[in-house]
Write a protein that holds these residues in place. Structure first.
Motif, short mmCIF file in Angstrom:
data_model
loop_
_atom_site.label_atom_id
_atom_site.label_comp_id
_atom_site.label_asym_id
_atom_site.label_seq_id
_atom_site.Cartn_x
_atom_site.Cartn_y
_atom_site.Cartn_z
N LEU A 140 13.11 -21.16 -3.44
CA LEU A 140 12.87 -20.72 -4.82
C LEU A 140 11.64 -21.41 -5.39
O LEU A 140 10.74 -20.79 -5.95
N CYS A 141 11.60 -22.73 -5.24
CA CYS A 141 10.49 -23.50 -5.82
C CYS A 141 10.44 -24.88 -5.17
O CYS A 141 11.34 -25.69 -5.39
N PRO A 142 9.43 -25.14 -4.36
CA PRO A 142 9.36 -26.43 -3.68
C PRO A 142 9.36 -27.61 -4.66
O PRO A 142 9.90 -28.66 -4.36
N TYR A 177 11.69 -30.88 -4.77
CA TYR A 177 11.12 -32.24 -4.82
C TYR A 177 11.84 -33.08 -5.87
O TYR A 177 12.22 -34.22 -5.62
N GLN A 178 12.03 -32.50 -7.04
CA GLN A 178 12.66 -33.27 -8.12
C GLN A 178 14.12 -33.57 -7.84
O GLN A 178 14.59 -34.68 -8.04
N ARG A 179 14.81 -32.53 -7.33
CA ARG A 179 16.25 -32.70 -7.13
C ARG A 179 16.57 -33.55 -5.91
O ARG A 179 17.38 -34.46 -5.97
N PRO A 183 4.52 -27.60 -3.97
CA PRO A 183 3.75 -27.04 -5.09
C PRO A 183 4.65 -26.46 -6.18
O PRO A 183 5.77 -26.02 -5.91
N ILE A 184 4.10 -26.49 -7.39
CA ILE A 184 4.83 -25.91 -8.54
C ILE A 184 4.64 -24.41 -8.47
O ILE A 184 3.74 -23.85 -9.10
N VAL A 185 5.44 -23.77 -7.68
CA VAL A 185 5.29 -22.33 -7.57
C VAL A 185 6.68 -21.74 -7.37
O VAL A 185 7.31 -21.93 -6.34
N SER A 186 7.13 -21.06 -8.39
CA SER A 186 8.49 -20.51 -8.34
C SER A 186 8.44 -19.04 -8.01
O SER A 186 7.55 -18.31 -8.45
N ARG A 187 9.43 -18.60 -7.24
CA ARG A 187 9.48 -17.17 -6.89
C ARG A 187 10.05 -16.35 -8.06
O ARG A 187 9.99 -15.14 -8.02
N ASP A 189 10.68 -16.01 -14.43
CA ASP A 189 11.37 -16.50 -15.63
C ASP A 189 12.14 -17.80 -15.35
O ASP A 189 13.12 -18.11 -16.02
N CYS A 190 11.66 -18.57 -14.36
CA CYS A 190 12.42 -19.74 -13.91
C CYS A 190 12.68 -20.76 -15.02
O CYS A 190 13.67 -21.47 -15.00
N ARG A 191 11.79 -20.83 -16.00
CA ARG A 191 11.97 -21.84 -17.05
C ARG A 191 13.25 -21.61 -17.84
O ARG A 191 13.78 -22.52 -18.47
N PHE A 232 16.19 -20.94 -16.62
CA PHE A 232 17.41 -21.44 -16.00
C PHE A 232 17.23 -22.75 -15.24
O PHE A 232 18.19 -23.40 -14.86
N CYS A 233 15.97 -23.15 -14.99
CA CYS A 233 15.76 -24.33 -14.14
C CYS A 233 16.12 -25.61 -14.91
O CYS A 233 15.71 -25.80 -16.06
N ASP A 234 16.86 -26.48 -14.26
CA ASP A 234 17.27 -27.74 -14.89
C ASP A 234 16.08 -28.66 -15.15
O ASP A 234 16.21 -29.63 -15.88
N VAL A 239 10.28 -31.07 -17.48
CA VAL A 239 9.30 -31.98 -16.88
C VAL A 239 8.35 -31.23 -15.94
O VAL A 239 7.72 -31.83 -15.10
N CYS A 240 8.27 -29.94 -16.12
CA CYS A 240 7.47 -29.14 -15.18
C CYS A 240 6.33 -28.45 -15.93
O CYS A 240 6.53 -27.91 -17.02
N ARG A 241 5.13 -28.48 -15.34
CA ARG A 241 3.96 -27.89 -15.98
C ARG A 241 3.64 -26.51 -15.40
O ARG A 241 2.48 -26.18 -15.17
N VAL A 242 4.67 -25.74 -15.13
CA VAL A 242 4.43 -24.45 -14.47
C VAL A 242 3.54 -23.55 -15.32
O VAL A 242 2.74 -22.78 -14.77
N GLY A 243 3.62 -23.67 -16.64
CA GLY A 243 2.78 -22.85 -17.52
C GLY A 243 1.30 -23.07 -17.24
O GLY A 243 0.53 -22.12 -17.07
S1 SF4 Z 1 10.56 -24.66 -14.01
FE1 SF4 Z 1 9.13 -25.66 -12.64
S2 SF4 Z 1 10.41 -26.75 -11.21
FE2 SF4 Z 1 11.70 -25.27 -12.20
S3 SF4 Z 1 11.62 -23.49 -10.88
FE3 SF4 Z 1 10.07 -23.19 -12.42
S4 SF4 Z 1 8.23 -23.99 -11.48
FE4 SF4 Z 1 9.91 -24.79 -10.32
#
Ligand code: SF4
Length: 960
Positions: free
Chosen positions: A666-668, A672-674, A920-924, A927-929, A931-933, A937-941
């Motif tokens: 889903l998102c490396p 990494y964080q978890r 890398p901050i790259v989510s599949r 709209d991951c923001r 639901f992601c825990d 702390v993520c700069r995906v934007g």
């Molecule tokens: S919010 Fe950040 S860490 Fe969470 S899935 Fe999206 S890109 Fe990944």
């Protein structure tokens, strides 16, 4: 306080409290009541007389007042109001030697007088060689309303033979014109007929409007600074506020942040003293049945010395708190201990924190069990002191509390042995402490000279200063809504004027006198917008004043700022606090406008650390923004030792779970964080929230049990047998609950059990339609099948790891398969089916084929290679059994052999990436923001804005 409590007790015993029975126990109401008693005492209302009015509430309050005064008499004690009356009588009948002859006496503006005050003035006028009284008064008829409250006082002095001298013309002519405008013009009854004020910047009047809180604080601070810079001594600057509250504290904080000489403030409520708060937490613990949230707060409290925990490591107390939170037990020491024991026995988690938490509970139990109990008041006080000592709390901070408790001991002793020896349960004692600390203030520290003071308006009656800043003039401050007090005639003399108007007059005079107290400058400051930028209204009198200014005067005297930009670029004079100065300097430099302010700050040691941190943050942001490929600031590690550590941790010996692989797919960066950093998500489940995960496990457990039994019995009619087994199982579970007392955890457990019951009943229907599937007759074969887990981690035996790839890049997998069914097909062959139970929603087919939900196919692979490898059954299919909705639904894998090969390649590629430090901050999911825990702390934007692409992303199929 204790006298009032005894009065309430007596009135209750005599059945005199009907409407007030409940309110009399509330701390807030008791405070009000004490104020009322003080007022009645000052007015010298005879207790044997009738109540001030006919209402039932007043009648009951009056009865309480009678008991209150009786208790004081028994104690031969007095309250503050009583002392002033006693003193005024003694002065008349038996004055102390040093007051028998008085020289010159000056009474400045005695505008609010009690009978005791009058006795004092009477004594002075009789005994003094000379006496001067100043009163704010004007014979001008249009100002009669303003001075209505003073008129009766003035008349009394005249009756005593005082000679009236009006202020000599030009007496205050040294004051700027604007200061007199309020006193002589604002409250004239004919003001509507008069011309508007004409003032200029030198008229001594300034009106400031700014954002409530810090914004207004900065405007006030700017005024204070300007006057200090001009050489006005700090003691000659008074900041007045309607009341000391949060907004006045903002002003104080701003003055201090500007490094202006400012008085640090006075008393505070005992409940807010940190050591007292810590002690109350500990005292409440046993009363609240060891509520987990209180225990967690206690462990995180930095004032408490935890002898064993703190010695071992400063972080142990926080680890213990985290372990207690994660037990999901909300109260009860035994339940907490049991849950922690279970968690510490869970070798799989290798978590030491439950042990640390157990140690903390034992340590605290030892202390609390030795003090909690019943006993007379004095014994309970001594126990509280022992508790404070055991917790290592700062003795000095607790002194005001001990003083307050000693006062109570003294009063109880004074009321006789029956009351002094009365037994208090710990619960009652703790409740009493709560009341005491919420009502008593700590003594105010002495005011240091050489400081600007912030005071409530009424505290400085009669004071003068060169500069007066009257701030926080919000709506309903001048006049106050309760300015109309119909009972006021008792103070100023009945029949002198209409009481409502009289009170309003006094409020006008209060405002005018503030203006009259300033010699050089009066600043009136009001909040014009709230924290959300919504407009606010100014105080009524200020509004009247602003309406009286002509256009030029408004321009010259009024300055309004509905908002300030956060970097204060348009208001550089306000960027005086260190943090604001840095923000402004950095902003100016970043915009390419000016570098000098930043250079100057960088030469000052106190700014260095913060500026270095800012520079690093800029560097990171800059790199993120200009580089089109993922770098070390957006998840791709560059440090060789960090990568080596990851390779070590997640190397061939590591057993991956399918959920770890799904997280990486889903998102490396989430992985990494978890799993690399081990960041734990704070569990914010509240007590009444449902335990979905717990219920899911329970359903799994019951299904495993009944299917195991049905399989062992080789039941003829499987469906009927399942039905019977489910009913029996749930009856047993519910009967277990019937035996227990129904406290909240039990009730919640019962709700869960009944819901589980419902899910299982639904399961029987689902199973019936599953049994009729056209693709062959299914037979549940194996349940909760573990692989890759050592036997001591679970009760059941485990198959070995599922191993993919070759050394040295081999990948090991572990897991537990919910169920394996055998399917007898029409062609006579038997194949296997892998089933995953779901209590939530099923993953979509697309997610399975894209590798975002790889658990089910990986389990199928494990069954094929490990569980049924010797039987030679073919793969039939795999699917999810949704217990909430439609039951079994298979995932349509057309060509298992091809798909299986692609899946293995995909898993190996993912693990190769992660072992190489690529997160890398790259989510599949776009709209991951949501639901992601880890979204906070993520700069995906930022990363998405730059359009970075991860070319090496492992793909299960060409899905994009
Ligand atoms: S919010 Fe950040 S860490 Fe969470 S899935 Fe999206 S890109 Fe990944």
């Amino acid at each position: 306080m204790v006298v009032l409590a005894e009065a309430v007790e007596r009135a209750t015993r005599l059945g005199q409290l009907a409407v007030l029975a409940e309110a009399a126990g509330w701390a807030g109401y008791r405070r009000q009541l004490r104020g009322r008693f003080e007022d009645w005492t000052r007015r010298e209302r005879p207790v044997e007389g009738s109540a001030p009015d006919d209402s039932q509430v007043t009648a009951e309050e009056w009865a309480l007042f009678g008991h209150y005064r009786a208790v004081l008499r028994e104690l031969r004690a007095e309250d503050e109001a009583g002392w002033s009356i006693w003193g005024s009588h003694v002065l008349g009948s038996n004055p102390p030697a040093e007051l028998r002859k008085l020289g010159s006496v000056v009474a400045i503006d005695p505008t609010s007088l009690t009978s005791a005050n009058w006795r004092l003035l009477d004594y002075c006028q009789r005994k003094a060689r000379s006496m001067i009284v100043t009163l704010p008064f004007d014979h001008e008829p249009s100002l009669s309303e303003l001075h209505a409250g003073v008129e009766s006082i003035r008349q009394r002095f005249l009756t005593w033979g005082f000679v009236e001298e009006p202020e000599p013309l030009g007496g205050f002519s040294y004051r700027p014109k604007g200061l007199d405008a309020i006193e002589s013009e604002l409250f004239r009854s004919d003001s509507h007929e008069r011309t508007k004020f004409t003032l200029n910047a030198k008229s001594g009047l300034k009106i400031l409007g700014g954002p409530r809180g810090e914004g207004l604080g900065m405007l006030v601070a700017r005024e204070v600074k300007a006057h200090l810079d001009r050489g006005v001594p700090p003691e000659e600057i008074l900041v007045l506020v309607p009341r000391l509250d949060e907004d006045s504290e903002r002003i104080r904080e701003t003055l201090l942040a500007w490094n202006l000489p400012t008085d640090r403030g006075g008393s505070r409520r005992l409940a807010n003293v940190p050591a007292v708060s810590a002690l109350r937490l500990a005292m409440r613990l046993s009363v609240e049945d060891w509520q987990a949230s209180t225990l967690v707060q206690l462990l995180r409290n930095g004032l408490i010395r935890w002898k064993d925990l703190d010695q071992a490591s400063p972080s142990h107390r926080f680890e213990a708190a985290a372990a207690i939170r994660s037990t999901r037990v909300f109260r009860d020491r035994e339940n907490l201990r049991n849950a922690l024991e279970r968690a510490s026995a869970d070798e799989k988690k290798k978590d030491r924190t439950p042990r640390i938490a157990l140690k903390a509970i034992d340590q605290l139990s030892e202390v609390l069990d030795s003090v909690v109990g019943s006993g007379p008041w004095s014994v309970q006080v001594e126990r509280a002191q022992r508790l404070a000592q055991s917790l290592g709390l700062e003795p000095e901070e607790l002194e005001p509390l001990w003083d307050a408790l000693d006062d109570q001991t003294w009063v109880r002793l004074g009321l006789g042995p029956a009351i002094a020896e009365e037994s208090w349960s710990w619960r009652e004692f703790v409740a009493q402490i709560e009341t005491i600390v919420s009502e008593i203030d700590t003594p105010a520290p002495p005011i240091a000279s050489g400081n600007v003071r912030i005071e409530p308006v009424d505290a400085i009656e009669g004071a003068r200063a060169k500069v007066i800043i009257l701030a926080n003039l919000a709506e309903k401050t001048f006049p106050t809504p309760n300015a109309v007090d119909l009972d006021v005639t008792a103070t100023v003399g009945a029949g002198s004027a209409d009481p409502a108007n009289l009170t309003y007059s006094r409020e006008m005079l209060r405002f005018a006198r503030v203006a009259g107290s300033a010699d050089d400058q009066l600043v009136l400051a009001y909040p014009m917008t709230d924290v959300n930028g919504e407009p606010l209204l100014p105080a009524g009198f200020l509004d009247d004043l602003m309406r009286r200014l002509d256009e030029a005067s408004t321009k010259a005297c009024v300055e309004e700022h509905p908002r300030f930009d956060p970097i204060l670029i348009g208001h550089r004079d306000l960027a005086q606090a260190d943090a604001d100065a840095r923000v402004l300097a950095v902003a100016l430099a970043a915009q390419g406008r000016e570098e000098e302010p930043l250079r100057t700050l960088a030469t000052l040691p106190r700014h260095l650390d913060a500026l270095r941190g800012t520079a690093d943050a800029f560097e990171v942001a800059h790199r993120r923004r200009i580089e089109k490929v993922f770098g070390e600031y957006d998840g791709r590690l560059a440090d060789a030792s960090a990568i080596a550590a990851i390779r070590q941790e997640f190397g061939p010996e590591h057993a991956f779970s399918p959920s770890q692989l799904e997280s990486f797919a889903l998102c490396p960066f989430q992985f990494y964080q978890r799993y690399v950093l081990g960041l734990k998500v704070v569990d914010e489940r509240r007590e009444l929230d449902e335990d979905y995960a717990g219920r899911g496990s329970e359903v799994h457990r019951v299904l495993e049990q009944i299917h195991e039994q049905a399989a062992a019995e080789e039941a003829e009619n499987l469906i009927e047998r399942l039905e019977v087994l489910i009913q029996t199982e749930m009856r047993v579970e519910l009967e277990k609950l019937d035996e227990k007392e129904s406290d909240l955890p039990q009730v919640l457990q019962e709700i869960n059990t009944r819901r589980t019951d419902k899910a299982l009943k639904r399961y029987v229907c689902q199973f019936r339609s599953y049994f009729g599937r056209p693709d062959g007759e299914p037979k549940p074969h194996k349940f909760e099948v573990a692989f890759g887990q050592s036997e001591d981690e679970d009760d059941t035996a485990s198959h070995p790891h599922l191993t993919l790839g070759d050394e040295p890049e081999v990948v090991r997998l572990q897991g537990k398969i919910d169920r394996i069914d055998l399917v007898s097909r029409e062609d006579g062959k038997t194949s296997f089916r892998v089933i995953d139970y779901k209590t939530g929603s099923n993953p979509s087919n697309k997610d399975v084929f894209d590798g975002l939900a790889s658990q089910l196919p990986l389990y199928a692979l494990a069954v094929e290679r490990l569980v049924l490898s010797e039987e030679g059954y073919e793969f039939q299919d795999a699917g999810y059994w949704n217990l909430r909705e439609e039951g079994f639904k298979n995932v349509k894998i057309k060509d298992w052999v091809t798909y299986r090969g692609e899946l293995i390649t995909f898993v190996l590629a993912m693990v190769s990436q992660l072992r190489g430090g690529a997160f890398p901050i790259v989510s599949r999911k776009p709209d991951c923001r949501k639901f992601c825990d880890y979204h906070a702390v993520c700069r995906v934007g930022e990363v998405r804005m730059v359009g970075k692409v991860w070319d090496e992303r492992p793909r299960l199929k060409e899905d994009e």
